[in-house]
Structure formats: structure tokens, C-alpha cells
Scaffold this active site. Structure first.
Site, PDB file in Angstrom:
ATOM      1  N   SER A 130       0.804  -1.222   0.000  1.00 35.78           N
ATOM      2  CA  SER A 130       0.000   0.000   0.000  1.00 35.78           C
ATOM      3  C   SER A 130       0.841   1.278   0.000  1.00 35.78           C
ATOM      4  O   SER A 130       1.882   1.359   0.665  1.00 35.78           O
ATOM      5  CB  SER A 130      -0.885  -0.009   1.246  1.00 35.78           C
ATOM      6  OG  SER A 130      -1.434   1.261   1.466  1.00 35.78           O
ATOM      7  N   GLU A 132       0.121   3.682   1.678  1.00 35.41           N
ATOM      8  CA  GLU A 132       0.155   4.126   3.081  1.00 35.41           C
ATOM      9  C   GLU A 132       1.545   3.929   3.688  1.00 35.41           C
ATOM     10  O   GLU A 132       1.904   4.595   4.657  1.00 35.41           O
ATOM     11  CB  GLU A 132      -0.855   3.327   3.905  1.00 35.41           C
ATOM     12  CG  GLU A 132      -2.242   3.909   3.934  1.00 35.41           C
ATOM     13  CD  GLU A 132      -2.327   5.224   4.701  1.00 35.41           C
ATOM     14  OE1 GLU A 132      -1.881   5.260   5.856  1.00 35.41           O
ATOM     15  OE2 GLU A 132      -2.840   6.199   4.138  1.00 35.41           O
ATOM     16  N   TYR A 153      -1.805   0.057  10.593  1.00 30.79           N
ATOM     17  CA  TYR A 153      -2.060  -0.613   9.310  1.00 30.79           C
ATOM     18  C   TYR A 153      -0.840  -0.479   8.395  1.00 30.79           C
ATOM     19  O   TYR A 153      -0.365  -1.451   7.809  1.00 30.79           O
ATOM     20  CB  TYR A 153      -3.295   0.008   8.647  1.00 30.79           C
ATOM     21  CG  TYR A 153      -3.459  -0.353   7.183  1.00 30.79           C
ATOM     22  CD1 TYR A 153      -4.027  -1.565   6.801  1.00 30.79           C
ATOM     23  CD2 TYR A 153      -3.028   0.512   6.165  1.00 30.79           C
ATOM     24  CE1 TYR A 153      -4.177  -1.902   5.453  1.00 30.79           C
ATOM     25  CE2 TYR A 153      -3.179   0.195   4.831  1.00 30.79           C
ATOM     26  CZ  TYR A 153      -3.745  -1.016   4.469  1.00 30.79           C
ATOM     27  OH  TYR A 153      -3.876  -1.345   3.137  1.00 30.79           O
ATOM     28  N   HIS A 183      -7.608   3.128  -4.651  1.00 28.25           N
ATOM     29  CA  HIS A 183      -8.454   2.863  -5.811  1.00 28.25           C
ATOM     30  C   HIS A 183      -9.857   2.511  -5.336  1.00 28.25           C
ATOM     31  O   HIS A 183     -10.042   1.823  -4.351  1.00 28.25           O
ATOM     32  CB  HIS A 183      -7.856   1.784  -6.704  1.00 28.25           C
ATOM     33  CG  HIS A 183      -7.319   0.602  -5.971  1.00 28.25           C
ATOM     34  ND1 HIS A 183      -6.091   0.601  -5.344  1.00 28.25           N
ATOM     35  CD2 HIS A 183      -7.861  -0.608  -5.734  1.00 28.25           C
ATOM     36  CE1 HIS A 183      -5.889  -0.567  -4.767  1.00 28.25           C
ATOM     37  NE2 HIS A 183      -6.954  -1.321  -4.969  1.00 28.25           N
TER      38      HIS A 183
HETATM   39  P1  NAP Z   1     -11.430  -4.676   1.474  1.00 34.03           P
HETATM   40  O1  NAP Z   1     -12.586  -4.345   0.567  1.00 34.03           O
HETATM   41  O2  NAP Z   1     -11.431  -4.154   2.857  1.00 34.03           O
HETATM   42  O3  NAP Z   1     -11.309  -6.275   1.521  1.00 34.03           O
HETATM   43  C1  NAP Z   1     -10.509  -6.923   2.456  1.00 34.03           C
HETATM   44  C2  NAP Z   1     -10.703  -8.416   2.327  1.00 34.03           C
HETATM   45  O4  NAP Z   1      -9.900  -9.086   3.323  1.00 34.03           O
HETATM   46  C3  NAP Z   1     -12.166  -8.878   2.576  1.00 34.03           C
HETATM   47  O5  NAP Z   1     -12.439  -9.948   1.708  1.00 34.03           O
HETATM   48  C4  NAP Z   1     -12.105  -9.376   4.017  1.00 34.03           C
HETATM   49  O6  NAP Z   1     -13.098 -10.319   4.341  1.00 34.03           O
HETATM   50  C5  NAP Z   1     -10.723 -10.040   4.004  1.00 34.03           C
HETATM   51  N1  NAP Z   1     -10.195 -10.316   5.345  1.00 34.03           N
HETATM   52  C6  NAP Z   1     -10.122  -9.485   6.402  1.00 34.03           C
HETATM   53  N2  NAP Z   1      -9.577 -10.122   7.462  1.00 34.03           N
HETATM   54  C7  NAP Z   1      -9.312 -11.393   7.057  1.00 34.03           C
HETATM   55  C8  NAP Z   1      -8.762 -12.535   7.686  1.00 34.03           C
HETATM   56  N3  NAP Z   1      -8.412 -12.530   8.963  1.00 34.03           N
HETATM   57  N4  NAP Z   1      -8.621 -13.663   6.959  1.00 34.03           N
HETATM   58  C9  NAP Z   1      -9.020 -13.704   5.677  1.00 34.03           C
HETATM   59  N5  NAP Z   1      -9.579 -12.667   5.022  1.00 34.03           N
HETATM   60  C10 NAP Z   1      -9.705 -11.522   5.715  1.00 34.03           C
HETATM   61  O7  NAP Z   1     -10.057  -4.231   0.797  1.00 34.03           O
HETATM   62  P2  NAP Z   1      -9.745  -3.857  -0.731  1.00 34.03           P
HETATM   63  O8  NAP Z   1      -9.982  -2.403  -0.915  1.00 34.03           O
HETATM   64  O9  NAP Z   1     -10.381  -4.841  -1.632  1.00 34.03           O
HETATM   65  O10 NAP Z   1      -8.147  -4.036  -0.757  1.00 34.03           O
HETATM   66  C11 NAP Z   1      -7.548  -5.291  -1.061  1.00 34.03           C
HETATM   67  C12 NAP Z   1      -6.150  -5.349  -0.495  1.00 34.03           C
HETATM   68  O11 NAP Z   1      -5.374  -4.301  -1.062  1.00 34.03           O
HETATM   69  C13 NAP Z   1      -6.058  -5.151   1.019  1.00 34.03           C
HETATM   70  O12 NAP Z   1      -4.969  -5.921   1.471  1.00 34.03           O
HETATM   71  C14 NAP Z   1      -5.762  -3.670   1.168  1.00 34.03           C
HETATM   72  O13 NAP Z   1      -5.106  -3.445   2.408  1.00 34.03           O
HETATM   73  C15 NAP Z   1      -4.861  -3.458  -0.024  1.00 34.03           C
HETATM   74  N6  NAP Z   1      -4.854  -2.123  -0.592  1.00 34.03           N
HETATM   75  C16 NAP Z   1      -6.018  -1.517  -0.945  1.00 34.03           C
HETATM   76  C17 NAP Z   1      -6.007  -0.269  -1.557  1.00 34.03           C
HETATM   77  C18 NAP Z   1      -7.274   0.418  -1.954  1.00 34.03           C
HETATM   78  O14 NAP Z   1      -7.215   1.629  -2.200  1.00 34.03           O
HETATM   79  N7  NAP Z   1      -8.398  -0.280  -2.089  1.00 34.03           N
HETATM   80  C19 NAP Z   1      -4.760   0.352  -1.795  1.00 34.03           C
HETATM   81  C20 NAP Z   1      -3.589  -0.298  -1.433  1.00 34.03           C
HETATM   82  C21 NAP Z   1      -3.638  -1.543  -0.847  1.00 34.03           C
HETATM   83  P3  NAP Z   1     -14.579  -9.866   4.844  1.00 34.03           P
HETATM   84  O15 NAP Z   1     -15.333  -9.503   3.589  1.00 34.03           O
HETATM   85  O16 NAP Z   1     -15.077 -11.063   5.525  1.00 34.03           O
HETATM   86  O17 NAP Z   1     -14.380  -8.665   5.740  1.00 34.03           O
HETATM   87  N1  GDD Z   2     -12.514   6.896   6.102  1.00 35.50           N
HETATM   88  C1  GDD Z   2     -12.635   8.227   6.250  1.00 35.50           C
HETATM   89  N2  GDD Z   2     -13.757   8.715   6.808  1.00 35.50           N
HETATM   90  N3  GDD Z   2     -11.623   9.037   5.843  1.00 35.50           N
HETATM   91  C2  GDD Z   2     -11.777  10.374   5.966  1.00 35.50           C
HETATM   92  C3  GDD Z   2     -12.925  10.924   6.520  1.00 35.50           C
HETATM   93  C4  GDD Z   2     -13.969  10.062   6.971  1.00 35.50           C
HETATM   94  O1  GDD Z   2     -14.997  10.483   7.470  1.00 35.50           O
HETATM   95  N4  GDD Z   2     -12.789  12.273   6.505  1.00 35.50           N
HETATM   96  C5  GDD Z   2     -11.602  12.562   5.969  1.00 35.50           C
HETATM   97  N5  GDD Z   2     -10.980  11.406   5.641  1.00 35.50           N
HETATM   98  C6  GDD Z   2      -9.623  11.319   5.071  1.00 35.50           C
HETATM   99  C7  GDD Z   2      -8.698  10.380   5.834  1.00 35.50           C
HETATM  100  O2  GDD Z   2      -8.175  11.042   6.999  1.00 35.50           O
HETATM  101  C8  GDD Z   2      -7.648  10.105   4.763  1.00 35.50           C
HETATM  102  O3  GDD Z   2      -6.685  11.114   4.748  1.00 35.50           O
HETATM  103  C9  GDD Z   2      -8.442  10.167   3.459  1.00 35.50           C
HETATM  104  O4  GDD Z   2      -9.714  10.760   3.775  1.00 35.50           O
HETATM  105  C10 GDD Z   2      -8.688   8.798   2.828  1.00 35.50           C
HETATM  106  O5  GDD Z   2      -9.215   7.943   3.825  1.00 35.50           O
HETATM  107  P1  GDD Z   2      -9.788   6.477   3.452  1.00 35.50           P
HETATM  108  O6  GDD Z   2     -10.771   6.587   2.343  1.00 35.50           O
HETATM  109  O7  GDD Z   2     -10.222   5.836   4.726  1.00 35.50           O
HETATM  110  O8  GDD Z   2      -8.526   5.754   2.808  1.00 35.50           O
HETATM  111  P2  GDD Z   2      -7.010   5.669   3.300  1.00 35.50           P
HETATM  112  O9  GDD Z   2      -6.202   6.521   2.351  1.00 35.50           O
HETATM  113  O10 GDD Z   2      -6.866   5.924   4.737  1.00 35.50           O
HETATM  114  O11 GDD Z   2      -6.685   4.127   3.068  1.00 35.50           O
HETATM  115  C11 GDD Z   2      -7.092   3.455   1.845  1.00 35.50           C
HETATM  116  O12 GDD Z   2      -6.071   3.565   0.878  1.00 35.50           O
HETATM  117  C12 GDD Z   2      -4.843   2.921   1.240  1.00 35.50           C
HETATM  118  C13 GDD Z   2      -3.858   3.153   0.094  1.00 35.50           C
HETATM  119  O13 GDD Z   2      -3.286   4.417   0.195  1.00 35.50           O
HETATM  120  C14 GDD Z   2      -7.400   2.015   2.213  1.00 35.50           C
HETATM  121  O14 GDD Z   2      -7.980   1.376   1.119  1.00 35.50           O
HETATM  122  C15 GDD Z   2      -6.139   1.262   2.601  1.00 35.50           C
HETATM  123  O15 GDD Z   2      -6.442  -0.129   2.774  1.00 35.50           O
HETATM  124  C16 GDD Z   2      -5.120   1.444   1.476  1.00 35.50           C
HETATM  125  O16 GDD Z   2      -3.927   0.765   1.776  1.00 35.50           O
END
Ligand code: NAP
Ligand code: GDD
Length: 345
Positions: A130, A132, A153, A183
Site C-alpha cells: 500500500s 500508506e 495498518y 483505488h
Molecule cells: P477490502 O474491501 O477491505 O477487503 C478486504 C478483504 O480481506 C475482505 O475480503 C475481508 O473479508 C478479508 N479479510 C479481512 N480479514 C481477514 C482474515 N483474517 N482472513 C481472511 N480474510 C480476511 O479491501 P480492498 O480495498 O479490496 O483491498 C484489497 C487489499 O489491497 C487489502 O490488502 C488492502 O489493504 C490493499 N490495498 C487496498 C487499496 C485500496 O485503495 N483499495 C490500496 C492499497 C492496498 P470480509 O469480507 O469477511 O471482511
Molecule cells: N474513512 C474516512 N472517513 N476518511 C476520511 C474521513 C472520513 O470520514 N474524513 C476525511 N478522511 C480522510 C482520511 O483522513 C484520509 O486522509 C483520506 O480521507 C482517505 O481515507 P480512506 O478513504 O479511509 O482511505 P485511506 O487513504 O486511509 O486508506 C485506503 O487507501 C490505502 C492506500 O493508500 C485504504 O484502502 C487502505 O487499505 C489502502 O492501503
């Protein structure tokens, strides 16, 4: 026929990746964890009963906190590719459950890598790393930028990332790590800021909500479209040589800009509805994430297909259509889910 194991299959990326791999002809073995309620909403449209002949999509119970379940799955399936997407993926929540987050995100990745090593399988491995991990380092961030994680995280993801690199170097595993920037999509979890906003817009427009409470509006993120990003995961595993790649659009916007564009798309002025609630601020923030994805462009030939403006439009329109159709199906039910406390994190 290639076989793939996908962890995190019930999440946003898991569902898009499985669609993508099924279309490429793969047999998919998806890991889901036990839940007291149904957690396969994002997959239901893909699932055929396993009794049907010809199905290429199988769901298995396993958990990243349970190493034996991972080993058993690997033995049974003998996959060509393993995509590790499972995580407690909410940054703010990770401050509240840091040990659990580390157990799933950091140790869970190690459990899966160790299971691959001990079974001796020659499969390829993808790690969902990530942006992050960059935390407070100055933008733009590339594969060579110094990491400075700002949450439990992000610290856990950094371990997952470096242990993946370590297994590649120590055991010659074909292990690649995708450092993906944010994304989003209509399937995004409803407590991430983009979806929280677009969902609220639909509720406001249809008279179900009149306030949206959020945190830090100045944070800047490089937001792309999730289906583009799962394509990048697959591309990484098709390379002869495993490596790490930054994936993002190269354009960052603030939460405030997202609000502007999203509310305007629904002909609303967000100033009338949005209030700051300090509960949504994080103890430490990643202020500005912006991808330099030139390596992915050069080596993989990857590039995003959806602009920021289109992403916002896609998400607002999808939530409006979804909430409208649910309203037609039963307004009382919808009202109770909107109003229940604790959903607005
Ligand atoms: P998400 O929607 O939160 O999905 C997370 C998945 O992990 C869900 O299927 C969840 O199952 C499963 N999970 C959670 N705890 C688990 C455990 N103990 N054992 C097995 N499965 C478990 O996340 P996403 O947005 O699709 O992201 C996919 C991956 O990419 C994650 O690793 C995230 O940290 C990483 N990532 C995401 C982004 C982004 O912007 N979306 C960016 C960078 C990296 P349940 O449905 O049962 O909760
Ligand atoms: N969730 C949330 N809720 N975020 C908020 C809010 C709120 O009410 N208000 C402001 N934010 C700001 C957060 O402080 C952060 O700076 C930004 O919005 C994005 O927050 P999220 O959408 O929760 O995503 P994230 O950037 O913290 O994390 C996501 O992206 C990461 C990749 O950069 C997650 O998908 C992570 O799993 C992933 O690794």
C-alpha cells in the site's frame, strides 16, 4: 487451465480480480472467512453452485490468522498463482485494533509465504502492498522512495511488503509486491471516504439523510479506478522476473475536491450538508500521496483508463441508482440501515 488462489475475495479488489481472472480462463479458489452473516455480496453474481458441472469458481473457508487452513488450501489446490489481498484494510480502525491488524496484515502475509515455502509449490505470489507505507514522505512516491508509515495498518503493510521481498531473495520465490495507491469503485467499502461521500449524496438526494460528518478534508490522495488496478496485479505475475511496482494515476486531489465534484454532480452544494467531526481525524495522517508509476508504465505497459472526474461520476451515479432501487424495494429497511449508529466511520 491456470489455477489461482485469491485471499480477500469478498472485498472490493477480490471481486474485480476474480471477474478478471475468470474472463482469462482461470480456475479460481477464493478464500473467505467465516462470518455470522453473508459476506459474499460482491461475489454472488459470479457464483454458480459447485454441484454444477463446469464451474471454475470455488469458495473455501480459511483465515489469514489460521496458518493450518492456508497450508491445507495450498495442498488441495496446488495453484499456479496466489494473490494475497486479505487485510483489515481500514487505516483509522487499525488505531483501535492494532494487534489484530498486525496479526492479519503482517503475520498473515508471513503465514501464507511460509505455507508456500513449506509445501514446496512453485507458484507465483502477489502481495497487496500500500501507498500508506510512504506515510509522511514527500510526493511523488516511487519504488525507491523512503517509507515512513503513519498508522498500525501502514506499519503492518510494511512488514508484509519487506517479508515478501525477503522470501523472494532468500528462497527464490516468484513473489511480487504491488504498492497500490487508493483505488475506488461502486464496490468500495462504505466507510472509506469516497464511498462514504457518494453514499451520503444518494441518501441526501432521496431525503434519507441531511448531514454528513467527516474528518480531515485537506488530505490528498491519488485516487484511481479499482478494475484498472486488478489488471496491474495480474500483469505483475506474468513477468519472467518478480519485482515491486508502484501503481497510481499520477494525479492527487484533496477530500475537499472530491466533495466539490461529487456533490456538484448531484446538483447539491456540500457546504449545506457537511460538518467536521474530530472523531474521524487520525492520530497521525498521511497528508499527500501521489504515485510516480513510471516503472509500471515502462515495464508492464500499465496505465489507468479512468480519470478522477469519471471515477467520481461513476460512483455518484451507481449509488444514486442503488439507493433508488432499494427505496422502491422497501424504504423502511433502508431507513433503518442509514440511521443505525456506528456505520458512519
Ligand atoms: P477490502 O474491501 O477491505 O477487503 C478486504 C478483504 O480481506 C475482505 O475480503 C475481508 O473479508 C478479508 N479479510 C479481512 N480479514 C481477514 C482474515 N483474517 N482472513 C481472511 N480474510 C480476511 O479491501 P480492498 O480495498 O479490496 O483491498 C484489497 C487489499 O489491497 C487489502 O490488502 C488492502 O489493504 C490493499 N490495498 C487496498 C487499496 C485500496 O485503495 N483499495 C490500496 C492499497 C492496498 P470480509 O469480507 O469477511 O471482511
Ligand atoms: N474513512 C474516512 N472517513 N476518511 C476520511 C474521513 C472520513 O470520514 N474524513 C476525511 N478522511 C480522510 C482520511 O483522513 C484520509 O486522509 C483520506 O480521507 C482517505 O481515507 P480512506 O478513504 O479511509 O482511505 P485511506 O487513504 O486511509 O486508506 C485506503 O487507501 C490505502 C492506500 O493508500 C485504504 O484502502 C487502505 O487499505 C489502502 O492501503
Amino acid at each position: 487451465m491456470k489455477k489461482a488462489i485469491v485471499t480477500g475475495s469478498t472485498g472490493q479488489d477480490g471481486s474485480y480480480l476474480i471477474e478478471f481472472l475468470l474472463a482469462k480462463g482461470y480456475e479460481i479458489h477464493a478464500l473467505k472467512r467465516r462470518s455470522s452473516s453473508f459476506n459474499t455480496d460482491r461475489l454472488d453474481h459470479l457464483y454458480k453452485d459447485f454441484h454444477d458441472s463446469g464451474t471454475r469458481f470455488f469458495l473455501h473457508y480459511a483465515d489469514l490468522t489460521d496458518g493450518s487452513s492456508l497450508t491445507r488450501l495450498l495442498y488441495d489446490v496446488r495453484p499456479d498463482e496466489v494473490y494475497n489481498l486479505a487485510a483489515q484494510s481500514h487505516v483509522k480502525v487499525s488505531f483501535e485494533i492494532p494487534e489484530y491488524t498486525a496479526d492479519v496484515v503482517a503475520t498473515g502475509t508471513l503465514r501464507l509465504l511460509e505455507a508456500i515455502r513449506l509445501t514446496g509449490l512453485k507458484c507465483r505470489f502477489y502481495q497487496a502492498s500500500s501507498s500508506e507505507m510512504f506515510g509522511s514522505t514527500s510526493p511523488p512516491q516511487s519504488e525507491t522512495t523512503v517509507f515512513h508509515p503513519r498508522s498500525p495498518y501502514a506499519c503492518a503493510k510494511l512488514f508484509g511488503h519487506t517479508i515478501t521481498v525477503n522470501y523472494r531473495e532468500s528462497y527464490r520465490l516468484h513473489a511480487s509486491s504491488g504498492i497500490l495507491f487508493n483505488h475506488e469503485s461502486p464496490r468500495r467499502g462504505e466507510t472509506f471516504v469516497t464511498r462514504k461521500i457518494t453514499r451520503a449524496i444518494a441518501h441526501i438526494k432521496l431525503g434519507l439523510q441531511n448531514k454528513l460528518y467527516i474528518g480531515n478534508m485537506e488530505a490528498r490522495r491519488d485516487w484511481g479506478y479499482a478494475p484498472d488496478y486488478v489488471r496491474a496485479m495480474w500483469m505483475m505475475l506474468q513477468q519472467d522476473v518478480p519485482d515491486d511496482y508502484v501503481i497510481g494515476t499520477g494525479e492527487a486531489h484533496s477530500v475537499r475536491e472530491f466533495l466539490d465534484l461529487a456533490f456538484a454532480h448531484a446538483n447539491l452544494d456540500w457546504h449545506e450538508f457537511v460538518e467536521i467531526d474530530p472523531r474521524y481525524f487520525r492520530p497521525a495522517e498521511a497528508d499527500h500521496l501521489l504515485a510516480d508509476a513510471s516503472k509500471a508504465r515502462r515495464v508492464l505497459g500499465w496505465q489507468p483508463s479512468v480519470t478522477f472526474k469519471d471515477l467520481v461520476r461513476i460512483m455518484v451515479e451507481a449509488d444514486l441508482a442503488d439507493v433508488e432501487s432499494k427505496l422502491r424495494g422497501g424504504e423502511a429497511l433502508l431507513r433503518s440501515t442509514v440511521e443505525s449508529p456506528g456505520r458512519n466511520s
